[in-house]
Design an enzyme around this catalytic site. Structure first.
Site, mmCIF file in Angstrom:
data_model
loop_
_atom_site.group_PDB
_atom_site.id
_atom_site.type_symbol
_atom_site.label_atom_id
_atom_site.label_comp_id
_atom_site.label_asym_id
_atom_site.label_seq_id
_atom_site.Cartn_x
_atom_site.Cartn_y
_atom_site.Cartn_z
ATOM 1 N N LYS A 1 -2.719 29.833 -36.523
ATOM 2 C CA LYS A 1 -4.050 29.602 -35.848
ATOM 3 C C LYS A 1 -4.111 30.717 -34.581
ATOM 4 C CE LYS A 1 -5.401 28.196 -31.887
ATOM 5 N NZ LYS A 1 -6.384 29.125 -31.788
ATOM 6 N N GLY B 1 -7.868 26.060 -29.481
ATOM 7 C CA GLY B 1 -6.589 25.617 -29.021
ATOM 8 C C GLY B 1 -6.393 24.003 -28.594
ATOM 9 N N GLU C 1 6.225 32.717 -26.222
ATOM 10 C CA GLU C 1 6.187 33.883 -25.540
ATOM 11 C C GLU C 1 4.926 33.942 -24.544
ATOM 12 O OE1 GLU C 1 7.997 37.143 -26.247
ATOM 13 O OE2 GLU C 1 9.269 35.752 -27.512
ATOM 14 N N CYS D 1 1.061 41.581 -22.094
ATOM 15 C CA CYS D 1 2.271 40.726 -21.393
ATOM 16 C C CYS D 1 3.295 41.278 -20.610
ATOM 17 C CB CYS D 1 2.518 39.800 -22.722
ATOM 18 S SG CYS D 1 3.464 40.601 -24.047
ATOM 19 N N GLU E 1 -0.004 36.173 -12.870
ATOM 20 C CA GLU E 1 -0.207 37.186 -13.783
ATOM 21 C C GLU E 1 -1.766 37.427 -13.830
ATOM 22 O OE1 GLU E 1 -0.209 36.064 -17.668
ATOM 23 O OE2 GLU E 1 0.836 37.852 -18.273
HETATM 24 P P1 NAD Z 1 -4.043 31.350 -24.161
HETATM 25 O O1 NAD Z 1 -2.899 30.612 -23.541
HETATM 26 O O2 NAD Z 1 -5.379 30.990 -23.539
HETATM 27 O O3 NAD Z 1 -4.136 31.063 -25.483
HETATM 28 C C1 NAD Z 1 -3.219 31.656 -26.503
HETATM 29 C C2 NAD Z 1 -3.282 30.662 -27.895
HETATM 30 O O4 NAD Z 1 -3.136 29.392 -27.412
HETATM 31 C C3 NAD Z 1 -4.679 30.722 -28.353
HETATM 32 O O5 NAD Z 1 -4.655 30.810 -29.669
HETATM 33 C C4 NAD Z 1 -5.277 29.303 -27.926
HETATM 34 O O6 NAD Z 1 -6.526 28.995 -28.760
HETATM 35 C C5 NAD Z 1 -4.216 28.529 -27.868
HETATM 36 N N1 NAD Z 1 -4.176 27.435 -27.070
HETATM 37 C C6 NAD Z 1 -4.820 27.199 -25.665
HETATM 38 N N2 NAD Z 1 -4.520 26.035 -25.459
HETATM 39 C C7 NAD Z 1 -3.679 25.356 -26.267
HETATM 40 C C8 NAD Z 1 -3.353 23.948 -26.312
HETATM 41 N N3 NAD Z 1 -3.509 23.067 -25.369
HETATM 42 N N4 NAD Z 1 -2.666 23.697 -27.411
HETATM 43 C C9 NAD Z 1 -2.190 24.465 -28.429
HETATM 44 N N5 NAD Z 1 -2.736 25.946 -28.444
HETATM 45 C C10 NAD Z 1 -3.707 26.070 -27.296
HETATM 46 O O7 NAD Z 1 -3.671 32.933 -23.784
HETATM 47 P P2 NAD Z 1 -4.779 34.133 -24.176
HETATM 48 O O8 NAD Z 1 -5.569 34.386 -23.120
HETATM 49 O O9 NAD Z 1 -5.051 34.181 -25.519
HETATM 50 O O10 NAD Z 1 -3.472 35.353 -24.031
HETATM 51 C C11 NAD Z 1 -3.119 35.977 -22.769
HETATM 52 C C12 NAD Z 1 -2.042 35.287 -22.363
HETATM 53 O O11 NAD Z 1 -0.907 35.563 -23.461
HETATM 54 C C13 NAD Z 1 -1.030 35.948 -21.207
HETATM 55 O O12 NAD Z 1 -0.705 34.843 -20.284
HETATM 56 C C14 NAD Z 1 -0.091 36.854 -21.646
HETATM 57 O O13 NAD Z 1 0.915 37.236 -20.718
HETATM 58 C C15 NAD Z 1 0.304 35.936 -22.774
HETATM 59 N N6 NAD Z 1 1.046 36.931 -23.782
HETATM 60 C C16 NAD Z 1 2.298 36.973 -23.888
HETATM 61 C C17 NAD Z 1 3.015 37.794 -24.711
HETATM 62 C C18 NAD Z 1 4.610 37.607 -24.812
HETATM 63 O O14 NAD Z 1 4.942 38.359 -25.795
HETATM 64 N N7 NAD Z 1 5.249 37.207 -24.088
HETATM 65 C C19 NAD Z 1 2.200 38.422 -25.617
HETATM 66 C C20 NAD Z 1 0.912 38.718 -25.440
HETATM 67 C C21 NAD Z 1 0.034 37.729 -24.612
#
Ligand code: NAD
Length: 475
Positions: free
Chosen positions: A170, A203, A245, A279, A379
Site C-alpha cells: 500500500k 492509511g 522505519e 527521514c 521533526e
Molecule cells: P505518514 O505516516 O503520514 O504515512 C505513511 C504511510 O502510512 C502512508 O502510506 C499512509 O497512508 C499510511 N498510514 C497513515 N495512517 C495509517 C494508519 N492509521 N494505519 C496504517 N497506515 C497508515 O508519513 P508520510 O507523511 O507519508 O511520510 C513522512 C514520514 O515518514 C516522516 O515522519 C518521515 O521521517 C518518515 N520516513 C521515515 C523513513 C525511514 O526510513 N525511517 C523514510 C522515509 C520517511
C-alpha cells in the site's frame, strides 16, 4: 490527465471494489496530474488471499530462481529509470535530475545489493546437533510514504522477494504513480501471480486493514512516528511481526577541530536534500558556542547558492513541499521558532519571491536554538536547519541524544578516531563519520522512537525470515 482505475491483484489488473477517487497533484504548480481510484478493505482481503495462496509455492522456489527474477526486475527498472524519476518529480516535486538519480536510481541499487546478499546467504547451517533453517515469514503487508516513494517500497519488496515472502503493498496515496510502474514491470518480468500485489488506498482504511489482517504475518511501515503507533496497535491483536522505519531529528555534531567550511556546506546540502523531506536529514547542527556566528554565516552563504523552483526547470536543488498541508505545517514551525526566541539567520515563513504557485517554503536557518524549543524537538520535514551551540564535548553529546528519535547522525572532527569515539556515543541506527556518504549496503533503522528493525544489508533480509531449529537426537 491519466486515470488509474485498477489495482494489481493475483497477477492481474482489476477494478477495485473501493470507489473513492482522489487527485494526484503536482506540488510545483498545484495542477492535478492524475486521478486514482482507491482500494478499500475488501480489496485488501482479496489481495491478502492471493498472497496467501501464492506463498507455499513461492517460498519453496530456489535462490537461483528468485535471484534471476530480481535481476530481471532490476534491469527492467533501469530501462525505465528516467521515466520513473520524472514521474516522481511530477508527483512529489523533487528536481527531475536528482529524482532520476536518487528516486529511481536507489531502488535499482537496493535490488542489486539484495541479489548479492541472497546469493551468499546461508539459509541452513548446523549448530551442534541442531540444524538452523531460515524460512520466509509469510505474507507481508507494506505501508510506505511519499518522500522517497519507490525507494521506500523497494526497501521492503526486495528483501521480501529474496526471502521467499509474498506481499501486499500500500503506497502513499499522495505519490502513488511510481508504484503502478513497478506493478507493470512485475507483470512484464513474469513475477508469479500473488507474489506482489498493489492496493492503492488511504492509511486509515487500507493501511489499517493490512496492519490488522489476521492472515498477514508481518507488517512493515515507513512513515511518521504517529502512524507507527497506530500500525503497532492494529497489529497487536494478531501478534504479527512489526517493523517500523519512522521519523528523525538527527544531529550533526561539529567538534572544534573539524574542517568547518566542508562540514557546514555538506551539512546544509544534506539537510535540505529533497527540501528537507528526508527521514535521515541532519536537521540539528550542533556547534561550538564560540564558532556559532561563523557557522551561521557559512550556512546562510550555502543556502544562497541553492536554486528553488519547478522540478523541470534548469539547475534546481530545492523543490516545493509535497502538498499544502506540509507547506502549512513547515511554515508553522518557522513561526514557532521566531516566537520562541531563536535567531532567524536566513529564510522565513513567507512564500518565496517569484514562486506564487506551488507549495514552496523558503530554506530557513535558525541559530541560538535551545533544547526546549519546538524546532529543536519536533521533526519538521522541511527545509529548516537549527543551529545549537555547545560548550563542551559532553554537552554536544547530550544535545545530540536529547531527542525521542534515533535514526541518523553525523560527527565531524580533525581526528577520525575522535569522530568515531563520539559517533559511538550517539544513540541512533546510523552515524556518518567525517562526511561519510550514503551507503546502500549499510543497515538503516532507528533507535528509540525512530523505529523497530533494520532495512538493507543482510540484517534487512533477516527481518523477513523465521528461524527454525531442527533438533536431532543426542548421540
Ligand atoms: P505518514 O505516516 O503520514 O504515512 C505513511 C504511510 O502510512 C502512508 O502510506 C499512509 O497512508 C499510511 N498510514 C497513515 N495512517 C495509517 C494508519 N492509521 N494505519 C496504517 N497506515 C497508515 O508519513 P508520510 O507523511 O507519508 O511520510 C513522512 C514520514 O515518514 C516522516 O515522519 C518521515 O521521517 C518518515 N520516513 C521515515 C523513513 C525511514 O526510513 N525511517 C523514510 C522515509 C520517511
Amino acid at each position: 490527465m491519466k486515470e488509474y482505475k485498477e489495482i494489481y491483484v493475483n497477477g492481474s489488473w482489476v477494478s477495485p471494489i473501493g470507489k473513492d477517487v482522489i487527485d494526484v497533484v503536482n506540488p510545483c504548480n498545484e495542477e492535478v496530474i492524475a486521478r486514482v481510484t482507491m482500494a478499500n478493505e475488501k480489496d485488501v482481503d482479496n489481495a491478502v488471499k492471493s498472497a496467501r495462496e501464492a506463498f507455499p509455492a513461492w517460498s519453496k522456489t530456489s535462490v537461483a530462481e528468485r535471484s534471476a527474477l530480481m535481476t530481471r526486475l532490476s534491469k527492467a527498472l533501469a530501462a525505465r529509470q528516467d521515466e520513473i524519476g520524472d514521474t516522481i518529480a511530477r508527483e512529489m516535486g523533487m528536481p527531475a535530475p536528482l529524482a532520476r538519480m536518487i528516486q529511481a536510481g536507489l531502488p535499482i541499487a537496493a535490488l542489486d545489493s539484495f541479489v548479492s546478499i541472497l546469493n551468499d546467504y546461508q539459509f541452513e547451517y548446523p549448530m551442534g546437533r541442531t540444524t538452523i533453517v531460515k524460512e520466509a515469514i509469510g505474507v507481508c503487508g507494506f505501508i510506505t510514504p511519499w518522500n522517497y516513494p519507490l525507494h521506500q517500497i523497494m526497501g521492503k519488496v526486495a528483501p521480501a522477494i529474496a526471502a521467499g515472502c509474498t506481499m501486499v503493498v500500500k503506497p502513499s496515496q499522495i505519490a502513488p504513480l511510481n508504484s503502478y510502474i513497478l506493478a507493470e514491470i512485475m507483470d512484464e518480468i513474469g513475477m508469479p501471480p500473488g507474489v506482489f500485489n498493489l492496493v492503492v488506498g488511504a492509511g486509515s482504511n487500507v493501511g489499517h486493514a493490512l496492519a490488522s489482517h489476521p492472515d498477514v504475518d508481518m507488517v512493515s511501515l515507513t512513515g511518521s512516528t504517529s502512524s507507527g503507533v497506530k500500525v503497532m496497535q492494529a497489529a497487536a491483536n494478531t501478534i504479527k511481526r512489526v517493523t517500523l522505519e519512522l521519523g528523525g531529528k538527527s544531529p550533526n555534531v561539529l567538534l572544534e577541530d573539524a574542517d568547518f567550511s566542508t562540514a557546514v556546506m555538506k551539512g546544509v546540502y544534506g539537510a535540505f536534500l529533497n527540501s528537507g523531506q528526508t527521514c535521515i536529514a541532519l536537521s540539528r547542527m550542533i556547534v561550538p558556542a564560540d564558532r556559532q556566528k561563523e557557522v551561521a554565516e557559512m550556512a546562510a552563504n550555502t543556502v544562497k547558492t541553492m536554486k528553488m523552483g519547478d522540478a523541470f526547470a534548469e539547475g534546481m536543488y530545492l523543490g516545493p513541499m509535497v502538498d499544502g498541508n506540509q507547506q502549512k505545517s513547515v511554515r508553522g514551525y518557522i513561526e514557532a521558532g521566531i516566537r520562541e526566541g531563536a535567531t532567524l539567520v536566513i529564510g522565513g515563513p513567507e512564500q518565496p519571491e517569484g514562486l506564487d504557485k506551488g507549495y514552496y517554503v523558503k530554506p530557513t536557518v535558525f541559530a541560538d536554538v535551545k533544547q526546549e524549543m519546538t524546532i529543536a524537538r519536533e521533526e519538521i520535514f522541511g527545509p529548516v536547519l537549527v543551529i545549537m551551540p555547545y560548550k563542551t564535548e559532553e554537552e554536544a553529546i547530550e544535545i545530540a541524544n536529547g531527542t525521542v528519535y534515533g535514526l541518523s547522525g553525523s560527527v565531524w572532527s580533525g581526528d577520525i578516531e575522535r569522530a568515531r569515539r563520539v559517533a559511538k556515543e550517539i544513540r541512533s541506527g546510523q552515524v556518518f563519520v567525517n562526511g561519510g556518504d550514503f551507503d546502500i549496503n549499510a543497515p538503516a533503522g532507528g533507535y528509540k522512537q525512530s523505529g523497530i528493525g533494520r532495512e538493507r544489508s543482510k540484517y534487512g533480509l533477516e527481518e523477513y525470515l523465521e528461524i527454525k531449529a531442527l533438533i536431532g537426537p543426542s548421540v
